[in-house]
Every structure is written in structure tokens, then in C-alpha cells.
Design a protein around this motif. Sequence first.
Motif, PDB file in Angstrom:
ATOM      1  N   HIS A  47       0.843  -1.211   0.000  1.00 17.65           N
ATOM      2  CA  HIS A  47       0.000   0.000   0.000  1.00 17.65           C
ATOM      3  C   HIS A  47       0.874   1.255   0.000  1.00 17.65           C
ATOM      4  N   HIS A  52       1.484   5.239  -1.934  1.00 20.98           N
ATOM      5  CA  HIS A  52       1.061   6.302  -2.844  1.00 20.98           C
ATOM      6  C   HIS A  52       2.323   6.956  -3.386  1.00 20.98           C
ATOM      7  N   LYS A  80      -8.951  -0.893  -6.369  1.00 13.86           N
ATOM      8  CA  LYS A  80      -9.091  -0.139  -5.117  1.00 13.86           C
ATOM      9  C   LYS A  80     -10.321   0.754  -5.210  1.00 13.86           C
ATOM     10  N   ASP A  91       0.783   2.448   3.627  1.00 12.87           N
ATOM     11  CA  ASP A  91       0.015   3.626   3.229  1.00 12.87           C
ATOM     12  C   ASP A  91       0.947   4.851   3.122  1.00 12.87           C
TER      13      ASP A  91
HETATM   14 ZN   LIG Z   1      -3.755   4.860   1.096  1.00 14.11          ZN
END
Ligand SMILES: [Zn+2]
Length: 420
Positions: free
Chosen positions: A66, A68, A148, A303
Amino acid sequence: MITKSNNLVIIEGNLVPAEGAGEPARGRVEIDIATGLIVETGEARGTGDLILDDEHIVLAGIIDQHVHAREDPSGEEVYKESFQTAGEAAVNGGVVAIVDMPNNPEAPVDDQSYLAKKDMTAGSLVDILLYAGVGPGTSPLSFPVPYKTYMGPSIGHLFFRNEEVLRETLSRYRGQFVAFHAEDPIILEENAGAETHALTRPPEAEVEAIDLILRMSDSYGIRPHICHLTTAAGLELIRGARKKGLRVTTEVTPHHLYYDQDNSQAFSNPAYLQCNPPIRTRLDRIALIEGLRSGDIECLATDHAPHTLEEKDRGISGVTQLDTLGPFLFWLMEEGFDLQTLQRACAEVPGRFLGRYLPHRYGRVEPGYMGSLTVLKKESFTVRRSELKTRAGWSPFEGVTFPGRVSHTVVRGQIYPRAD
Ligand SMILES: [Zn+2]
């Protein structure tokens, strides 16, 4: 049949076996540079390109499911991070492969946009798999990819304004793996004016969203994955759904395992820890740690959100993670995790996920698997801003001393030393 060229890289050190297959023991890994694959493993012989003493631990390469990275064909957010800088931060943190999220200004939602974004990943130091986005009106791609879904607003264009449209769209994804950001948009809206960030995104928002996701996934034959789980109550719902036969998986971030609403005040700038879903209570945090240990939470995933300091000062949610993932494993060891459990949660489980979509096998130190390794060293390590590679330039672990660090990151047989 595994062919062997003359271009071998040989690494010797303490190898961590899979769970139930004995204790860590000295061994040897041979990787073919031409293919990047492991061609042989066996007993140590005292020869090799990299011979590691007993202060070192060799794990199957850590995979972060995960991330970005922010780069997309529009180029709008590359000031935050690119696939190149995300790759550098990953290698710095002992991470050999990442899975990138689709909430870009130009979101990958169909064959063409997905392949255009995929083209941009080629130059990264690490292997990259992309999620495709599910948004109002989208349909599955013509080749296998993970998906997602964002339920709530404030995250690019990939969100649903009402449950009817969400249901109509999801009904097209039968049989697909769909990851969800689980926060109920209506509960978020109702609490938008609350005093603190945590109160604007209360635990019920996550719990209600998980409940809806589990029910919808059952109806539409979707294989759901709950991203960045933060609540004990959410974990209970997931356990209950599994008992009824639903195949659902979940993940947890390092920041939700390490910080809670009390101890986060000790961080030099607590406001920078703002993230979605927010940092929760100590009891939630303990439930998450136990869930990861038992395997009820299948994997650790960061994340990683590379917002700049200027953006953090403006109250943008999300924290950086890639640079510090390897050292963070030593904190989990202090919490009683053994190496096999960590290898399962950080390499084997996400490795199986990667292997479903990429043309190689990941997550184990065995012939035929990708020759990517994480070498850790038992040597105290304090996280400093100056040593980070993320373009965001800060970390939620700045000033934290971990009892170990990344020594080498090996990607497809290429050795990147991080420390002596
Ligand atoms: Zn995320």
C-alpha cells in the motif's frame, strides 16, 4: 527447470526459514543476475559476493502492498514523489517491491490509462504493481489487476456519492480482488465540524463501512480487502465474516501499530501524525498488534503518503513510511514478534498477492522465486530527516531509535548497501 548462467550473485548469512520450517540458520543464496531469480539455496561455504556475520538477518525481500507514489501521466503530483524517488525510499527502507494506489489526478481506471501509468514505473529501483481504480461507472480491465475503491469524498475523483451507485458499480466486479478504504462518507459528513481530526473521523465510520463492504462483497461475489484497519471492532467484524465463509483480508500500517491518541503526544510534531483513518486508542492499537501477530491481519502495509512539509503544515492527512519500514520491524521484534511471523506478514503474504498479477514469484527464499532480499542488522539506529530518500523529506519516526536497521537491500540480485 532453472537454468544457471555465469552471472551469479552469492550471498551467505543467517537465513530465516518459512514458518514451521526450523530456526534461522547460516545458508547460501545464489541469484542469477540475468533473470533476477534465485537459482539455488543451500549450506554456507564461506565464499560469496556478500558474506554476512551473525549480527545480520537475511529475510525474503519486504514488499509494501500500500504505497502512494503519486506519479501519473498528468505529472501534477510528481513534486511529492515519483516512481524513482519512491523506489529510492523503498530501497533505503529495505523494501524490494511496492503496490501503488490509483487515486491520481489521472486515475488508472481502464486498460489505456492503466498501461500509460505502468509505462512510467519502468525506471524504478524496485518492482511495482499498480492498483486500478474503481469509481462511478468504471468496469474491470481486460487483464488481471487488483482494484481499489474509495467510498468517501476528498480523495481525487474516485469516490461514490451514494450507496446505489457504489452497488451498481461493484456488481460488475464479480470474482475480482477489490481493496477498500473503509470510512463511511455519511458519518464523516455528520462529524465534519468536530473539534479534533480523530473526532471528525470516528471509529464508527470505519466499522459501519466495513460492515457494508462485507455485506456487499458477499452479494456481488467480490474478494474484499480492507486497507489500513484501525479499530478492534472492525477486526471483530472481519473475523465474524470469515467464520461465515467470506474470503476477506486486511492490512495494518506501522503508524497505527506504533502510535495511539496518548503516546502520539510524545512525537515532536503530533499534528504531522494526522492521517485517514486517524490514530486511534491504545486498546485499538493493542488489538491491531495482536491481530498482526496471529495472522488475523494478514500483512503490514504502510500507506506511504509523501505529503510535503508545507502540505503537512496545511493539515493534509497522511504520513511517509517507506524509508523506515526495515528498522520498524525491530520495534515489532521488541513487541515479541519472531522473524518467521514478520517474514510471513511482510514478504510471503504480499508476495503471493504480487505473484497473482506479475509474471514472477515473490516472498520466499527458494529457487524459482525473485532474488530480492532484505538484510537487517542488529545495530541501534535513530531516524534522521537527513537520511530519508522520500521527496517529502520527513518521517513520523524522526528521532525514534530502533534497535536495528537495514544493512543491505537486494533487488533481483542487485545489492544496495545501506550500512557497513
Ligand atoms: Zn492509502
